[in-house]
Design a protein around this motif. Sequence first.
Motif, PDB file in Angstrom:
ATOM      1  N   ARG A 340       3.747  -8.098 -30.887  1.00 53.71           N
ATOM      2  CA  ARG A 340       2.997  -6.832 -30.952  1.00 53.71           C
ATOM      3  C   ARG A 340       2.541  -6.425 -29.554  1.00 53.71           C
ATOM      4  O   ARG A 340       2.566  -5.245 -29.203  1.00 53.71           O
ATOM      5  CB  ARG A 340       1.806  -6.970 -31.908  1.00 53.71           C
ATOM      6  CG  ARG A 340       2.236  -6.958 -33.363  1.00 53.71           C
ATOM      7  CD  ARG A 340       1.064  -6.693 -34.300  1.00 53.71           C
ATOM      8  NE  ARG A 340       0.228  -7.847 -34.460  1.00 53.71           N
ATOM      9  CZ  ARG A 340       0.364  -8.751 -35.434  1.00 53.71           C
ATOM     10  NH1 ARG A 340       1.326  -8.614 -36.336  1.00 53.71           N
ATOM     11  NH2 ARG A 340      -0.448  -9.773 -35.525  1.00 53.71           N
ATOM     12  N   ARG A 344       3.776  -3.071 -27.637  1.00 53.07           N
ATOM     13  CA  ARG A 344       2.816  -2.064 -27.168  1.00 53.07           C
ATOM     14  C   ARG A 344       3.114  -1.657 -25.725  1.00 53.07           C
ATOM     15  O   ARG A 344       3.010  -0.497 -25.351  1.00 53.07           O
ATOM     16  CB  ARG A 344       1.389  -2.630 -27.281  1.00 53.07           C
ATOM     17  CG  ARG A 344       0.313  -1.570 -27.056  1.00 53.07           C
ATOM     18  CD  ARG A 344      -1.077  -2.135 -27.216  1.00 53.07           C
ATOM     19  NE  ARG A 344      -1.385  -3.092 -26.157  1.00 53.07           N
ATOM     20  CZ  ARG A 344      -2.559  -3.678 -26.023  1.00 53.07           C
ATOM     21  NH1 ARG A 344      -3.524  -3.449 -26.898  1.00 53.07           N
ATOM     22  NH2 ARG A 344      -2.787  -4.518 -25.039  1.00 53.07           N
ATOM     23  N   ASP A 371       4.059  -8.391 -39.845  1.00 55.66           N
ATOM     24  CA  ASP A 371       4.134  -7.056 -40.436  1.00 55.66           C
ATOM     25  C   ASP A 371       5.563  -6.519 -40.321  1.00 55.66           C
ATOM     26  O   ASP A 371       6.262  -6.777 -39.333  1.00 55.66           O
ATOM     27  CB  ASP A 371       3.145  -6.107 -39.750  1.00 55.66           C
ATOM     28  CG  ASP A 371       3.346  -6.069 -38.252  1.00 55.66           C
ATOM     29  OD1 ASP A 371       3.869  -5.067 -37.733  1.00 55.66           O
ATOM     30  OD2 ASP A 371       3.005  -7.071 -37.584  1.00 55.66           O
ATOM     31  N   ASP A 373       6.795  -3.757 -39.507  1.00 59.85           N
ATOM     32  CA  ASP A 373       7.045  -2.941 -38.324  1.00 59.85           C
ATOM     33  C   ASP A 373       7.483  -3.812 -37.134  1.00 59.85           C
ATOM     34  O   ASP A 373       8.453  -3.511 -36.426  1.00 59.85           O
ATOM     35  CB  ASP A 373       5.750  -2.186 -37.983  1.00 59.85           C
ATOM     36  CG  ASP A 373       5.998  -1.076 -36.986  1.00 59.85           C
ATOM     37  OD1 ASP A 373       7.059  -0.428 -37.076  1.00 59.85           O
ATOM     38  OD2 ASP A 373       5.141  -0.861 -36.104  1.00 59.85           O
ATOM     39  N   THR A 374       6.776  -4.921 -36.931  1.00 58.92           N
ATOM     40  CA  THR A 374       7.101  -5.840 -35.831  1.00 58.92           C
ATOM     41  C   THR A 374       8.425  -6.546 -36.097  1.00 58.92           C
ATOM     42  O   THR A 374       9.235  -6.743 -35.187  1.00 58.92           O
ATOM     43  CB  THR A 374       5.956  -6.857 -35.635  1.00 58.92           C
ATOM     44  OG1 THR A 374       4.746  -6.127 -35.380  1.00 58.92           O
ATOM     45  CG2 THR A 374       6.214  -7.802 -34.486  1.00 58.92           C
ATOM     46  N   ASP A 532      -8.532  -5.537 -39.802  1.00 53.94           N
ATOM     47  CA  ASP A 532      -7.153  -5.392 -39.316  1.00 53.94           C
ATOM     48  C   ASP A 532      -7.139  -4.895 -37.880  1.00 53.94           C
ATOM     49  O   ASP A 532      -7.907  -3.997 -37.509  1.00 53.94           O
ATOM     50  CB  ASP A 532      -6.384  -4.382 -40.185  1.00 53.94           C
ATOM     51  CG  ASP A 532      -6.004  -4.988 -41.526  1.00 53.94           C
ATOM     52  OD1 ASP A 532      -5.577  -4.234 -42.418  1.00 53.94           O
ATOM     53  OD2 ASP A 532      -6.147  -6.209 -41.693  1.00 53.94           O
ATOM     54  N   ASP A 533      -6.235  -5.484 -37.090  1.00 51.21           N
ATOM     55  CA  ASP A 533      -6.087  -5.066 -35.708  1.00 51.21           C
ATOM     56  C   ASP A 533      -4.600  -5.044 -35.385  1.00 51.21           C
ATOM     57  O   ASP A 533      -3.881  -6.007 -35.652  1.00 51.21           O
ATOM     58  CB  ASP A 533      -6.810  -6.060 -34.780  1.00 51.21           C
ATOM     59  CG  ASP A 533      -6.668  -5.679 -33.321  1.00 51.21           C
ATOM     60  OD1 ASP A 533      -7.422  -4.802 -32.870  1.00 51.21           O
ATOM     61  OD2 ASP A 533      -5.800  -6.255 -32.632  1.00 51.21           O
ATOM     62  N   LYS A 534      -4.140  -3.918 -34.826  1.00 49.03           N
ATOM     63  CA  LYS A 534      -2.698  -3.744 -34.605  1.00 49.03           C
ATOM     64  C   LYS A 534      -2.113  -4.824 -33.701  1.00 49.03           C
ATOM     65  O   LYS A 534      -0.998  -5.266 -33.890  1.00 49.03           O
ATOM     66  CB  LYS A 534      -2.421  -2.379 -33.979  1.00 49.03           C
ATOM     67  CG  LYS A 534      -2.135  -1.334 -35.036  1.00 49.03           C
ATOM     68  CD  LYS A 534      -1.413  -0.144 -34.463  1.00 49.03           C
ATOM     69  CE  LYS A 534      -0.751   0.691 -35.554  1.00 49.03           C
ATOM     70  NZ  LYS A 534      -0.602   2.069 -35.171  1.00 49.03           N
ATOM     71  N   ASP A 602     -11.252  -1.323 -42.962  1.00 50.04           N
ATOM     72  CA  ASP A 602      -9.811  -1.118 -42.755  1.00 50.04           C
ATOM     73  C   ASP A 602      -9.340   0.232 -43.293  1.00 50.04           C
ATOM     74  O   ASP A 602      -8.144   0.530 -43.280  1.00 50.04           O
ATOM     75  CB  ASP A 602      -9.015  -2.249 -43.417  1.00 50.04           C
ATOM     76  CG  ASP A 602      -9.195  -3.571 -42.691  1.00 50.04           C
ATOM     77  OD1 ASP A 602      -9.547  -3.538 -41.499  1.00 50.04           O
ATOM     78  OD2 ASP A 602      -8.991  -4.628 -43.317  1.00 50.04           O
ATOM     79  N   GLU A 636      -5.804   4.675 -35.884  1.00 51.95           N
ATOM     80  CA  GLU A 636      -4.404   4.538 -36.343  1.00 51.95           C
ATOM     81  C   GLU A 636      -4.066   5.556 -37.417  1.00 51.95           C
ATOM     82  O   GLU A 636      -4.830   5.778 -38.313  1.00 51.95           O
ATOM     83  CB  GLU A 636      -4.141   3.135 -36.934  1.00 51.95           C
ATOM     84  CG  GLU A 636      -4.419   2.019 -35.974  1.00 51.95           C
ATOM     85  CD  GLU A 636      -5.440   1.022 -36.526  1.00 51.95           C
ATOM     86  OE1 GLU A 636      -5.339   0.645 -37.681  1.00 51.95           O
ATOM     87  OE2 GLU A 636      -6.340   0.667 -35.779  1.00 51.95           O
TER      88      GLU A 636
END
Length: 636
Positions: A340, A344, A371, A373-374, A532-534, A602, A636
């Motif tokens: 992640r 970024r 996740d 996405d990753t 939650d943290d991206k 969240d 987000e």
Amino acid sequence: MANPYDEAFQKSIEDPNGFWGKAAEDITWYKKWDKVLDDSNPPFYRWFTGGELNTCYNALDVHVENGLGDQAAMIYDSPVTDTIKTYTYSQLRDEVAKFAGALAGLGVTKGDRVICYMPMIPEAVIAMLACARLGAVHSVVFGGFASKELAVRINDAKPKVIVSASCGIEVAKVIKYKPLLDEAINLADYKPEKCVIFQRPMEKASMVADRDLDWAELVAGAKPVDCVPVAATDPLYILYTSGTTGIPKGVVRDNGGHAVALKWTMKNIYNVDKGDTYWAASDVGWVVGHSYIVYGPLLRGCTTILFEGKPVGTPDAGVFWRVIAQHNVRTLFTAPTAFRAIKREDPRAELVKKHDLSNFYALFLAGERLDPDTLKWAEEALQVPVIDHWWQTETGWAIAANCLGIHQFSVKPGSPTKPAPGWNMMVLDTETKEPIKPGDIGALVAKLPLPPGTLPTLWNNDAGFLKAYMDLFPGYYATHDAGFIDQEGYVWVMTRTDDIINVAGHRLSTGGMEEVLADHPDVAECAVLGVDDKLKGQVPVGFIVLKAGVDRAESDIVKEVIQMVRDRIGPVASFKTATVVKRLPKTRSGKILRGTIQKIADNKEWKMPATIDDPAILGEIEEALEGIGLAKSRKE
């Protein structure tokens, strides 16, 4: 048609003696075991009772004796010090034998404990293997952990010797270890006899007379020693894991089952062989570092990478690709957080294109939820299988994985695929303790016995072992994770069932943080929960209710509690956000509704809990969360 995975899995469950007995033939024993699985005292199962071996011999000497002495065993790659150093198997064995001699000269013998409080330098690995060579029990504490945490571990493990270094390096910052170590020994009731300090060029530590010894001077006068045979059931190491209050949980790893299981996983899960270069981008202070920087790759005869750097900033988000290309890495294992961070900084994966990754075979991720996405980003950027797998400090190796060395299944984003051979996974109803149907969420548990290489107990704490893992679902190991198993046998891990949060792959106790906050003189009560943290998966957020009559600036109190957590638990906690609230939402029986606060934070859908004492409080909490950039004001 049954595939090789189905056959291996079935044999491992129906005939564990045959399955693991065969795997054990891959290890060199001084004396063969009497029994593969000793089930005479459940749930305290033991593997390979009566057998004798030495883990260091199997990791180093055996390869030298079989002609691999000139092969690279470990490549130390340190962008923070601009160093690359390769150790062949012969060189590493000689360095380990010499340091083992140095420890023996200090009176360290079989069964003694040695704490290693070290940065990511070759001497950390050398110290661990030297302990294994002597039959001493190492306990590695993540370098830079706060003094109070280190003191607790000193009291529990009672080390004869502590091995440390003058400093660690976090990107461009030098972290002095010696003051932290001195303070920890000062706080601890138990005092080690000696400390061995490796002086790094960027920071010279001051030494305590009659206690502290210089690594280089000590080794210069030491004679190398041979491996000491130990029982398969003797402890190899203790690794402390995040628990809630009270005694820390010292996970014990035995010698026999551990060597058999880890060597087996290298080929069967990761599909790597002797001569391959394997890189676990982790820290030796965590279980991944123990299993897959040190023991697994060396038992298999691989070349392991010891990386002292970060995925970004040392110098940039292309460093992982540089290491893979330069050292011909076949397989990388790291945490989703690392990817992640890279994503970024380099969203279009431009830096990947600058390196030749043609020998790169697979990426394995674990330590927290991957996740989708990753996962997708990594698959597209690297064009290799990206494998999510799930395990814990306690288990030592994967509970569920896509076992590339046995049979590659198609990936389902969000699932670590299927239980690894040896792991008879089930989902139980938390109330009735009965198995539930595929697709329904319940407690993920493993039917006993656990496979070799897993924890046989906790250090000096059999009662704690039973309470933490065995009593909840008799006959099963409680993972404390909730999830389900689908119709095709894929495992889905949904959430922690206790108060452990996952910050960048590090398991940390929110209960431990709450204890620190509660110690502040102005705080009446508090709650800490993971939001939650991206980038990091989860980060802790603190809620504090002030004592009546406190008229200081709230911002000052918030700054102080953040500093307290940093001092007592360490920067690893990533505790940077707290807010003052009038009161905390609770059930009528007084339990804080952490789950509901988390959902609001969240910005997820939530229901008013039936047991809530005063529904109006949730509105106040929502307002407070918006004030710190959470809930509806999330970016987000």
